[in-house]
Design a protein around this motif. Structure first.
Motif, short mmCIF file in Angstrom:
data_model
loop_
_atom_site.label_atom_id
_atom_site.label_comp_id
_atom_site.label_asym_id
_atom_site.label_seq_id
_atom_site.Cartn_x
_atom_site.Cartn_y
_atom_site.Cartn_z
N GLY A 171 96.07 128.65 0.19
CA GLY A 171 95.32 129.88 0.44
C GLY A 171 95.12 130.68 -0.83
O GLY A 171 94.05 131.27 -1.05
N ILE A 172 96.14 130.72 -1.69
CA ILE A 172 96.03 131.44 -2.96
C ILE A 172 94.96 130.81 -3.84
O ILE A 172 94.13 131.50 -4.44
N HIS A 173 94.99 129.47 -3.94
CA HIS A 173 94.00 128.77 -4.76
C HIS A 173 92.59 128.99 -4.23
O HIS A 173 91.64 129.14 -5.01
N MET A 174 92.43 129.01 -2.91
CA MET A 174 91.10 129.21 -2.34
C MET A 174 90.59 130.61 -2.66
O MET A 174 89.41 130.79 -2.99
N GLN A 175 91.47 131.60 -2.59
CA GLN A 175 91.04 132.96 -2.91
C GLN A 175 90.67 133.09 -4.38
O GLN A 175 89.69 133.76 -4.73
N ARG A 176 91.44 132.47 -5.26
CA ARG A 176 91.10 132.50 -6.69
C ARG A 176 89.75 131.85 -6.93
O ARG A 176 88.91 132.37 -7.69
N ALA A 177 89.55 130.71 -6.29
CA ALA A 177 88.27 130.00 -6.46
C ALA A 177 87.12 130.85 -5.94
O ALA A 177 86.03 130.88 -6.55
N THR A 178 87.32 131.53 -4.83
CA THR A 178 86.27 132.37 -4.25
C THR A 178 85.88 133.49 -5.20
O THR A 178 84.69 133.77 -5.41
N ILE A 179 86.88 134.13 -5.82
CA ILE A 179 86.62 135.21 -6.77
C ILE A 179 85.82 134.70 -7.96
O ILE A 179 84.80 135.27 -8.36
N VAL A 180 86.28 133.59 -8.52
CA VAL A 180 85.65 133.04 -9.72
C VAL A 180 84.23 132.59 -9.43
O VAL A 180 83.29 132.91 -10.18
N LEU A 181 84.02 131.84 -8.35
CA LEU A 181 82.70 131.31 -8.04
C LEU A 181 81.70 132.42 -7.70
O LEU A 181 80.52 132.32 -8.05
N THR A 182 82.17 133.47 -7.04
CA THR A 182 81.27 134.58 -6.74
C THR A 182 80.81 135.28 -8.01
O THR A 182 79.63 135.61 -8.17
N LEU A 183 81.73 135.49 -8.94
CA LEU A 183 81.37 136.14 -10.20
C LEU A 183 80.42 135.26 -11.03
O LEU A 183 79.47 135.76 -11.64
N VAL A 184 80.68 133.96 -11.04
CA VAL A 184 79.84 133.04 -11.81
C VAL A 184 78.44 132.96 -11.20
O VAL A 184 77.45 132.73 -11.92
N SER A 185 78.33 133.14 -9.90
CA SER A 185 77.03 133.05 -9.24
C SER A 185 76.06 134.14 -9.67
O SER A 185 74.84 133.96 -9.59
N ILE A 186 76.59 135.26 -10.15
CA ILE A 186 75.72 136.39 -10.51
C ILE A 186 74.79 136.04 -11.68
O ILE A 186 73.57 136.20 -11.56
N PRO A 187 75.31 135.55 -12.83
CA PRO A 187 74.36 135.19 -13.90
C PRO A 187 73.45 134.02 -13.54
O PRO A 187 72.30 133.96 -13.98
N ILE A 188 73.96 133.09 -12.71
CA ILE A 188 73.12 131.97 -12.28
C ILE A 188 71.95 132.49 -11.44
O ILE A 188 70.83 131.97 -11.53
N ALA A 189 72.21 133.52 -10.64
CA ALA A 189 71.15 134.10 -9.82
C ALA A 189 70.02 134.64 -10.68
O ALA A 189 68.84 134.52 -10.34
N PHE A 190 70.35 135.23 -11.83
CA PHE A 190 69.32 135.74 -12.73
C PHE A 190 68.49 134.59 -13.30
O PHE A 190 67.26 134.71 -13.47
N ILE A 191 69.14 133.47 -13.60
CA ILE A 191 68.41 132.30 -14.10
C ILE A 191 67.45 131.79 -13.03
O ILE A 191 66.29 131.46 -13.32
#
Length: 404
Positions: free
Chosen positions: A24-44
């Motif tokens: 569960g801890i790893h999934m939450q970390r991954a969720t945080i990281v992937l959500t943040l990374v999605s922001i600059p990709i959305a601009f592209i």
């Protein structure tokens, strides 16, 4: 969302080591990281049309692709969350709920497409909206299952501030994971761009897009084998301290993949003259697709072996090696060969695809060498250290299994 594949290593090994709460801890970390990374990709994605035009692609095709990409932005965030939920369940060998949720989502997706594509005037926008809605439905279904299912009682204990800790350690594995997967995916996207530079860009891009679509469809079966049968299995066994079981799994999975590749390749060749009709009614497109099918059949077999062996890399935490292998295979060998065969030897789309087959074959050779030379007992020790470093309490019960 290749960064999510770090969970193949972290969650799988933690589950094998019986450190259940860490999933569960790893999934939450991954969720945080992937959500943040999605922001600059959305601009592209928002400027995809302009980017394609800057690369001298057909203006009409680029405009439509840009419109589709902009309306796909909501799906970007859903897809990241979806990958986290899927890998969380896969690492526990929970497969049936994934299948059921995917089945429900597929039925709803058909309805969404019917309403937004066929019964509306939205066009490509409707297709993008339908896909986004389907992704979010799938995320919601899996989230509800994880929240209320007794099967996840030990692995999901609720939100925790511990997920905010050790994010740099997660990134240390997730960034190479993203590079490993994205380098492969980008190479296929480059084929579409290169096909747009051929003499008949509309025909060539159509044939290449159909070929890549077919490759993705059949490759999904290979990913099911590599993820469910091997990537998860090898990480579980390493976390549990069973090096021989991890090594044995590769022989079984490679054998299954070769048989599946031969069967699927034979089917593709047999239906080569009718496959194109599923995508286009233009005779020229159907004919060119038929000419491509033998090459697609060969790539399916070679790529299947690569899927299994790259699953080994994810299960063991070899993402850095995988990233370098993919970089060399696709961008030093594959893409240059594609350019030479397509534009110098004038083989067109077939030349582009033969170059990728060369890259896949080189991947197989390099992955086989690394896998054969691996000290599996040492990999168990690395897995144990990785589980402890990620925040799990030290447990002396994790030890090497029988190595007879």
């Amino acid at each position: 969302m290749g960064m999510g594949s770090a969970m193949d290593t972290l969650c799988g090994q933690a589950f094998g080591a019986k450190q259940y709460h860490m999933l569960g801890i790893h999934m939450q970390r991954a969720t945080i990281v992937l959500t943040l990374v999605s922001i600059p990709i959305a601009f592209i994605w928002a400027f995809t049309g302009q980017i394609l035009i800057a690369f001298h692609q057909d203006k009409q095709i680029s405009t439509e692709a840009g419109l589709y990409a902009r309306w796909m932005i909501p799906s970007l965030f859903a897809y990241g969350l979806l990958q986290c939920h899927i890998r969380f369940l896969q690492s526990q060998n929970i497969v049936l709920p994934l299948m059921i949720c995917s089945g429900i989502t597929t039925v709803l997706h058909i309805l969404f497409c019917w309403a937004l594509v066929l019964k509306s005037t939205l066009g490509v926008r409707g297709a993008a909206i339908a896909l986004s809605m389907s992704y979010w439905v799938n995320v919601l279904l899996l989230a509800l299952y994880i929240k209320f299912s007794p099967a996840c009682k030990r692995t999901w204990t609720g939100f925790s501030r511990e997920a905010l800790k050790d994010i740099p350690k997660f990134l240390k594995l997730s960034i190479p994971s993203a590079a490993m997967i994205c380098l492969e995916f980008w190479s296929f996207e480059m084929l579409v761009l290169l096909s747009g530079l051929l003499k008949n860009p509309k025909l060539e891009t159509s044939v290449m897009s159909i070929s890549i679509s077919r490759n993705k469809e059949t490759k999904s079966l290979q990913h099911l084998i590599s993820l469910f049968s091997y990537s998860t299995r090898v990480s579980n066994e390493l976390g549990a301290g069973n090096p021989q079981a991890a090594r044995f799994a590769i022989h079984v999975t490679v054998s299954i993949t070769i048989v599946e590749g031969l069967i699927m390749g034979s089917i593709l060749i047999l239906i080569r003259n009718i496959w194109g009709h599923a995508y286009s009614s233009e005779r020229e497109v159907v004919t060119h697709v038929a000419e491509m099918m033998p090459f697609l059949a060969l790539s399916h077999l070679v790529d299947g072996i690569q899927c299994v062996l790259s699953g080994t890399a994810r299960g063991c935490g070899w993402q850095k090696f995988g990233a370098f292998i993919n970089l060399g295979s696709y961008y030093i060998i594959g893409i240059p060969c594609s350019v030479i065969l397509a534009f110098v030897a004038h083989l067109g789309t077939k030349g582009l695809w033969i170059g990728i087959i060369c890259a896949l074959f080189l991947q197989d050779v390099l992955y086989v060498i690394i896998t054969v030379c691996t000290d599996w007992e040492a990999e168990v020790k690395k897995a144990r250290d990785r589980v402890y470093d990620s925040g799990a309490p030290h447990d002396s019960t994790i030890s090497l299994g029988t190595t007879a």
